[in-house]
Design an enzyme around this catalytic site. Structure first.
Site, PDB file in Angstrom:
ATOM      1  N   ARG A  18       0.832  -1.211   0.000  1.00 30.03           N
ATOM      2  CA  ARG A  18       0.000   0.000   0.000  1.00 30.03           C
ATOM      3  C   ARG A  18       0.856   1.247   0.000  1.00 30.03           C
ATOM      4  O   ARG A  18       1.805   1.350   0.784  1.00 30.03           O
ATOM      5  CB  ARG A  18      -0.873   0.047   1.260  1.00 30.03           C
ATOM      6  CG  ARG A  18      -2.040  -0.856   1.151  1.00 30.03           C
ATOM      7  CD  ARG A  18      -3.138  -0.382   2.076  1.00 30.03           C
ATOM      8  NE  ARG A  18      -4.220  -1.337   2.012  1.00 30.03           N
ATOM      9  CZ  ARG A  18      -5.294  -1.293   2.765  1.00 30.03           C
ATOM     10  NH1 ARG A  18      -5.437  -0.335   3.646  1.00 30.03           N
ATOM     11  NH2 ARG A  18      -6.234  -2.189   2.635  1.00 30.03           N
ATOM     12  N   GLU A  20       0.857   3.823   1.501  1.00 37.30           N
ATOM     13  CA  GLU A  20       0.362   4.521   2.688  1.00 37.30           C
ATOM     14  C   GLU A  20       1.188   5.774   2.936  1.00 37.30           C
ATOM     15  O   GLU A  20       2.412   5.729   2.904  1.00 37.30           O
ATOM     16  CB  GLU A  20       0.512   3.633   3.932  1.00 37.30           C
ATOM     17  CG  GLU A  20      -0.436   2.474   4.009  1.00 37.30           C
ATOM     18  CD  GLU A  20      -1.809   2.865   4.552  1.00 37.30           C
ATOM     19  OE1 GLU A  20      -2.069   4.070   4.735  1.00 37.30           O
ATOM     20  OE2 GLU A  20      -2.611   1.940   4.752  1.00 37.30           O
ATOM     21  N   ARG A  26       1.021   1.615  13.551  1.00 39.14           N
ATOM     22  CA  ARG A  26       0.282   0.439  13.077  1.00 39.14           C
ATOM     23  C   ARG A  26       0.151   0.329  11.556  1.00 39.14           C
ATOM     24  O   ARG A  26      -0.556  -0.527  11.050  1.00 39.14           O
ATOM     25  CB  ARG A  26      -1.101   0.396  13.714  1.00 39.14           C
ATOM     26  CG  ARG A  26      -1.955   1.587  13.373  1.00 39.14           C
ATOM     27  CD  ARG A  26      -3.174   1.615  14.270  1.00 39.14           C
ATOM     28  NE  ARG A  26      -3.879   2.861  14.106  1.00 39.14           N
ATOM     29  CZ  ARG A  26      -5.111   2.973  13.640  1.00 39.14           C
ATOM     30  NH1 ARG A  26      -5.793   1.927  13.302  1.00 39.14           N
ATOM     31  NH2 ARG A  26      -5.672   4.160  13.532  1.00 39.14           N
ATOM     32  N   HIS A  27       0.824   1.224  10.826  1.00 41.98           N
ATOM     33  CA  HIS A  27       0.759   1.154   9.362  1.00 41.98           C
ATOM     34  C   HIS A  27       2.109   0.780   8.770  1.00 41.98           C
ATOM     35  O   HIS A  27       3.129   1.384   9.097  1.00 41.98           O
ATOM     36  CB  HIS A  27       0.334   2.504   8.766  1.00 41.98           C
ATOM     37  CG  HIS A  27      -1.101   2.824   8.978  1.00 41.98           C
ATOM     38  ND1 HIS A  27      -1.534   3.614  10.013  1.00 41.98           N
ATOM     39  CD2 HIS A  27      -2.206   2.454   8.285  1.00 41.98           C
ATOM     40  CE1 HIS A  27      -2.860   3.716   9.956  1.00 41.98           C
ATOM     41  NE2 HIS A  27      -3.290   3.023   8.915  1.00 41.98           N
ATOM     42  N   GLU A 169      -8.185  -1.484  15.434  1.00 42.34           N
ATOM     43  CA  GLU A 169      -8.833  -2.254  14.365  1.00 42.34           C
ATOM     44  C   GLU A 169      -7.865  -3.266  13.759  1.00 42.34           C
ATOM     45  O   GLU A 169      -6.753  -2.911  13.398  1.00 42.34           O
ATOM     46  CB  GLU A 169      -9.292  -1.262  13.287  1.00 42.34           C
ATOM     47  CG  GLU A 169      -9.945  -1.927  12.093  1.00 42.34           C
ATOM     48  CD  GLU A 169      -9.814  -1.096  10.828  1.00 42.34           C
ATOM     49  OE1 GLU A 169     -10.124   0.100  10.852  1.00 42.34           O
ATOM     50  OE2 GLU A 169      -9.369  -1.675   9.817  1.00 42.34           O
ATOM     51  N   SER A 172     -11.568  -5.267   8.735  1.00 42.44           N
ATOM     52  CA  SER A 172     -12.734  -4.567   8.197  1.00 42.44           C
ATOM     53  C   SER A 172     -13.471  -5.537   7.314  1.00 42.44           C
ATOM     54  O   SER A 172     -12.830  -6.297   6.569  1.00 42.44           O
ATOM     55  CB  SER A 172     -12.296  -3.412   7.305  1.00 42.44           C
ATOM     56  OG  SER A 172     -12.322  -2.231   8.008  1.00 42.44           O
ATOM     57  N   ARG A 220      -0.726  -6.747  12.487  1.00 39.72           N
ATOM     58  CA  ARG A 220      -1.473  -6.072  13.564  1.00 39.72           C
ATOM     59  C   ARG A 220      -1.999  -7.077  14.575  1.00 39.72           C
ATOM     60  O   ARG A 220      -2.018  -6.810  15.778  1.00 39.72           O
ATOM     61  CB  ARG A 220      -2.654  -5.293  12.986  1.00 39.72           C
ATOM     62  CG  ARG A 220      -2.246  -3.930  12.557  1.00 39.72           C
ATOM     63  CD  ARG A 220      -3.455  -3.038  12.419  1.00 39.72           C
ATOM     64  NE  ARG A 220      -3.124  -2.002  11.475  1.00 39.72           N
ATOM     65  CZ  ARG A 220      -3.978  -1.117  11.016  1.00 39.72           C
ATOM     66  NH1 ARG A 220      -5.224  -1.147  11.411  1.00 39.72           N
ATOM     67  NH2 ARG A 220      -3.598  -0.193  10.166  1.00 39.72           N
TER      68      ARG A 220
HETATM   69  P1  ATP Z   1      -6.735   1.917   9.001  1.00 41.30           P
HETATM   70  O1  ATP Z   1      -8.066   2.610   9.242  1.00 41.30           O
HETATM   71  O2  ATP Z   1      -6.107   1.431  10.266  1.00 41.30           O
HETATM   72  O3  ATP Z   1      -5.811   2.693   8.101  1.00 41.30           O
HETATM   73  P2  ATP Z   1      -8.015   0.536   6.848  1.00 41.30           P
HETATM   74  O4  ATP Z   1      -9.435   0.892   7.198  1.00 41.30           O
HETATM   75  O5  ATP Z   1      -7.333   1.253   5.744  1.00 41.30           O
HETATM   76  O6  ATP Z   1      -7.095   0.587   8.196  1.00 41.30           O
HETATM   77  P3  ATP Z   1      -8.630  -1.886   5.490  1.00 41.30           P
HETATM   78  O7  ATP Z   1      -8.351  -1.292   4.186  1.00 41.30           O
HETATM   79  O8  ATP Z   1     -10.046  -2.118   5.856  1.00 41.30           O
HETATM   80  O9  ATP Z   1      -7.928  -1.016   6.632  1.00 41.30           O
HETATM   81  O10 ATP Z   1      -7.772  -3.211   5.653  1.00 41.30           O
HETATM   82  C1  ATP Z   1      -8.170  -4.311   6.456  1.00 41.30           C
HETATM   83  C2  ATP Z   1      -7.140  -4.605   7.520  1.00 41.30           C
HETATM   84  O11 ATP Z   1      -5.831  -4.662   6.948  1.00 41.30           O
HETATM   85  C3  ATP Z   1      -7.019  -3.570   8.627  1.00 41.30           C
HETATM   86  O12 ATP Z   1      -7.979  -3.752   9.617  1.00 41.30           O
HETATM   87  C4  ATP Z   1      -5.616  -3.816   9.132  1.00 41.30           C
HETATM   88  O13 ATP Z   1      -5.553  -4.918  10.020  1.00 41.30           O
HETATM   89  C5  ATP Z   1      -4.874  -4.186   7.879  1.00 41.30           C
HETATM   90  N1  ATP Z   1      -4.160  -3.029   7.332  1.00 41.30           N
HETATM   91  C6  ATP Z   1      -4.644  -2.087   6.520  1.00 41.30           C
HETATM   92  N2  ATP Z   1      -3.700  -1.189   6.194  1.00 41.30           N
HETATM   93  C7  ATP Z   1      -2.582  -1.577   6.839  1.00 41.30           C
HETATM   94  C8  ATP Z   1      -1.240  -1.066   6.895  1.00 41.30           C
HETATM   95  N3  ATP Z   1      -0.895   0.013   6.222  1.00 41.30           N
HETATM   96  N4  ATP Z   1      -0.320  -1.718   7.632  1.00 41.30           N
HETATM   97  C9  ATP Z   1      -0.664  -2.838   8.310  1.00 41.30           C
HETATM   98  N5  ATP Z   1      -1.909  -3.373   8.298  1.00 41.30           N
HETATM   99  C10 ATP Z   1      -2.856  -2.764   7.575  1.00 41.30           C
END
Ligand code: ATP
Length: 246
Positions: A18, A20, A26-27, A169, A172, A220
């Site tokens: 990602r 990000e 946590r990311h 979280e 999702s 996570r």
């Molecule tokens: P957040 O709100 O914490 O940024 P998200 O809503 O973008 O998460 P989703 O796209 O729904 O997360 O992804 C599902 C799951 O994947 C999340 O609940 C999390 O456990 C994991 N996840 C998402 N993005 C990341 C990341 N950048 N690093 C680690 N784990 C991630």
């Protein structure tokens, strides 16, 4: 698409990349995802049933077979065993908001929870239900992606859920819209040019069963299971916007 192809329940554990722009504990830009999608017979709670069974089983198994490894982690980073119930607690978003309101925490009833309110809710849930693992469902539609199914009885809400472990979280999920017309209009309402997602929408045209699924981030899960404070501690080569090497 696999569910449309008549696989009733599919999953994948794989690397997720990602772009990000998040500088948090946590990311990561590269993490391990566990994603599942399944046919829904009657209600999106069937997807939550799978989350419940899979994760309670994972926690049980880790506690049963990994005591030596958990103790080794505990020497460096002492932590208490995770509190979780045999049948995972499910709260609706509205119930969560109500608990927060009663505790004096201000939240937008049709928005999403921010990190502080998620933490506050975790404390209230722990106090009331003695668990650090729970599901919150029926999120406001406005807080979810366009492909999330609106609730039949009130389209301000959606057939969706988030799962929390020690206040953060980890998952999702929800029911996906399987009707092309609704999918197109929801995409437009969310400002998405439907031409850019025509492959996705076209795959639904010749009949699609109601379906839903979820995505979990496994780093996570490990971080929070062991009550660690940073996701980088559970990734061998953590990748974030500032770290490409080694
Ligand atoms: P957040 O709100 O914490 O940024 P998200 O809503 O973008 O998460 P989703 O796209 O729904 O997360 O992804 C599902 C799951 O994947 C999340 O609940 C999390 O456990 C994991 N996840 C998402 N993005 C990341 C990341 N950048 N690093 C680690 N784990 C991630």
């Amino acid at each position: 698409m696999a569910v449309i192809g008549d696989f009733s329940c599919v999953y994948v554990v794989g690397l997720v990349f990602r772009a990000e722009d998040s500088y948090t504990h946590r990311h990561l830009c590269e993490f391990t995802g566990l994603d599942a999608e399944m046919r829904i017979k009657e209600h999106y709670s069937e997807v939550m049933d799978i989350v419940d069974r899979v994760f309670v089983k994972i926690f049980d198994k880790v506690n049963e077979t990994c005591q030596e490894q958990l103790a080794a982690i505990g020497i460096q980073y002492p932590f208490k065993p995770l509190k979780y119930l045999r049948n995972t607690l499910r709260l609706t978003f509205e119930e969560g908001i109500q608990m927060l309101k009663e505790a004096g925490v201000e939240v937008d009833p049709l928005g999403d929870l921010n990190t502080e309110s998620e933490r506050a809710l975790e404390n209230l849930v722990l106090e009331k239900y003695d668990t650090e693992f729970f599901i919150q469902h029926r999120y406001p539609l406005a807080a979810r992606p366009f492909y999330t199914m609106p609730c039949l009885d009130n389209p301000a809400y959606s057939n969706s859920f988030d799962v929390f472990l020690r206040g953060e979280e980890i998952i999702s999920g929800g029911q996906r819209v399987h009707m092309c017309g609704l999918l197109e209009s929801r995409a437009k309402e969310c400002g998405i040019d439907v031409k850019t997602i025509s492959h996705y929408i076209n795959s639904f045209r010749y009949g699609t069963p109601p379906h839903g699924g979820f995505g979990a981030g496994l780093e996570r899960v490990v971080m929070l299971f062991c009550a660690l404070d940073n996701i980088r501690k559970v990734s061998l080569f953590p990748r974030d916007p500032r770290r490409l090497a080694p």
